[in-house]
Design a protein around this motif. Structure first.
Motif, PDB file in Angstrom:
ATOM      1  N   UNK A 192       0.832  -1.210   0.000  1.00  0.00           N
ATOM      2  CA  UNK A 192       0.000   0.000   0.000  1.00  0.00           C
ATOM      3  C   UNK A 192       0.867   1.262   0.000  1.00  0.00           C
ATOM      4  N   UNK A 193       1.921   1.264   0.805  1.00  0.00           N
ATOM      5  CA  UNK A 193       2.794   2.448   0.893  1.00  0.00           C
ATOM      6  C   UNK A 193       4.238   1.966   0.725  1.00  0.00           C
ATOM      7  N   UNK A 194       4.996   2.723  -0.082  1.00  0.00           N
ATOM      8  CA  UNK A 194       6.375   2.296  -0.298  1.00  0.00           C
ATOM      9  C   UNK A 194       7.308   3.053   0.647  1.00  0.00           C
ATOM     10  N   UNK A 195       7.614   2.438   1.794  1.00  0.00           N
ATOM     11  CA  UNK A 195       8.559   3.047   2.735  1.00  0.00           C
ATOM     12  C   UNK A 195       9.985   2.653   2.341  1.00  0.00           C
ATOM     13  N   UNK A 196      10.978   3.493   2.730  1.00  0.00           N
ATOM     14  CA  UNK A 196      12.353   3.217   2.263  1.00  0.00           C
ATOM     15  C   UNK A 196      12.968   1.946   2.871  1.00  0.00           C
ATOM     16  N   UNK A 197      13.858   1.343   2.094  1.00  0.00           N
ATOM     17  CA  UNK A 197      14.646   0.182   2.560  1.00  0.00           C
ATOM     18  C   UNK A 197      16.118   0.604   2.482  1.00  0.00           C
ATOM     19  N   UNK A 198      16.560   1.475   3.410  1.00  0.00           N
ATOM     20  CA  UNK A 198      17.910   2.043   3.266  1.00  0.00           C
ATOM     21  C   UNK A 198      19.003   0.984   3.339  1.00  0.00           C
ATOM     22  N   UNK A 199      20.054   1.222   2.607  1.00  0.00           N
ATOM     23  CA  UNK A 199      21.262   0.373   2.579  1.00  0.00           C
ATOM     24  C   UNK A 199      21.030  -1.024   2.027  1.00  0.00           C
TER      25      UNK A 199
END
Ligand code: KG4
Ligand code: ZN
Length: 342
Positions: A192-199
């Motif tokens: 539903x929402x694309x939250x960041x996947x850092x590193x």
């Protein structure tokens, strides 16, 4: 050989008895008091340990059917952790050690988590990759053999459990937030929402979760303002937050296993209870990797894992080295013991 183990590094008071490598009892008293503050309050945690440690100790003895006089050695978590909480467990252990005239073994809490899968599954093959993921820690270890390992990556800011707890707080969910996000995520849409996947795609084994908090804060402000999300929106938020955290954990751990040529992977610490994390790893596991999770009582903070490290040390260290550890540990203060001079 009977080992009594004590764990009080954070907000769980735990005492365990291990006899000839087998856990006879592992009693855990969890502190509910922190839920109304939305996180662990260190001063309250140490006071709670003071109130529960004796009861937990006697409950453990009763359950295991041994007496204090049967104890051969005492293992106690000495670091890392909240200082006030650690002082309660270590002082209790020192008192017992002096009263019973038995050796005391200072144990590293993280070592306990790294090897906790071996309590139930002693046949895990070395070398293996261990992901320790809790409210205070998120690290990857390359484990070569008993007590021989190296950190290959860590979070550079928040721990994954902390990300679960802090984002849950923003959503108005209780503490600890992980179990509630886990429950709601099953009803929501992870895309539903694309939250960041850092590193995630960086060429290292480090993690970063503090950006997720900021993204969730902006998302709530931009989409809801002063209003609260409805049930469906809340479930989608939970599923999307969970996906961002778990995909990073799984991606980095599998990459480490591949690059270090490890067939076995262990996942330990409170976040390893997450049902989606378990599912993701079981989908990924194939004949090239075997993923092990400890049962719940050994994945949260517990004294059984401290007993196991105590046993490994007793099995692998000389008597002189144990005595030295005991002496160094007993006198780990800034001042030296005073001796009368003639
Ligand atoms: O290992 P632990 O009991 O204590 C330490 O932090 O050392 O881990 C507690 C953490 C909390 O952040 C909690 O939210 C998280 O584990 N946790 C979960 C779940 N159960 C506990 N996170 C995600 N899903 C769960 N089912
Ligand atoms: Zn822990």
């Amino acid at each position: 050989m009977i080992i009594l183990a004590i764990e009080t590094s954070c907000d769980d008071t735990s005492v365990a008895i291990m006899c000839e490598g087998e856990i006879l009892s592992n009693v855990i008293a969890s502190q509910a008091i922190h839920s109304k503050w939305g996180g662990v309050v260190p001063e309250l945690a140490s006071r709670e340990h003071v109130g529960t440690i004796s009861q937990t100790f006697f409950a453990c003895l009763e359950e295991s059917g041994i007496t204090v006089f049967d104890i051969d050695a005492i293992a106690v978590t000495s670091s890392p952790g909240l200082s006030g909480s650690l002082i309660v467990g270590t002082s209790f252990a020192k008192g017992l050690s002096l009263a019973l005239n038995k050796p005391i073994l200072p144990i590293n809490h993280i070592e306990g988590h790294i090897f906790s899968c071996l309590i139930e599954n002693p046949d895990i093959n070395f070398p293996f990759i261990s992901l320790v993921v809790s409210g205070g820690h998120t690290s990857l270890f390359y484990v070569k053999s008993f007590l021989v390992y190296e950190v290959i990556g860590s979070t550079i800011d928040d721990a994954a459990g902390e990300a679960y707890d802090k984002t849950a707080k923003m959503l108005g969910l209780g503490y600890p937030g992980g179990p509630e996000i886990d429950r709601r995520a099953k009803l929501g849409n992870p895309n539903a929402i694309s939250f960041p996947r850092p590193l995630l795609n960086k060429d290292n084994y480090d993690f970063s979760f503090s950006g997720l908090k900021t993204s969730v804060r902006y998302y709530l402000r931009n989409n809801f303002g002063e209003d609260n999300p409805n049930e469906e929106e809340l479930n989608d938020l939970c599923a999307s937050i969970q996906a961002a955290i778990n995909e990073t954990l799984v991606g980095k751990t599998l990459k480490a296993a591949k690059n270090y040529n490890c067939y076995d992977i262990t996942i330990n610490g409170g976040v390893s209870a997450n049902s989606n994390l378990r599912e993701l790893f079981s989908v990924k596991k194939n004949k090239l990797v075997k993923v092990h999770f400890p049962s719940n009582q050994y994945s949260v903070d517990n004294a059984a894992m401290i007993a196991l490290i105590g046993k490994m040390k007793l099995d692998n260290c000389s008597k002189e080295s144990i005595d030295k550890q005991f002496r160094d540990y007993s006198f780990t203060v800034n001042s030296k013991p005073i001796r009368a001079t003639k």
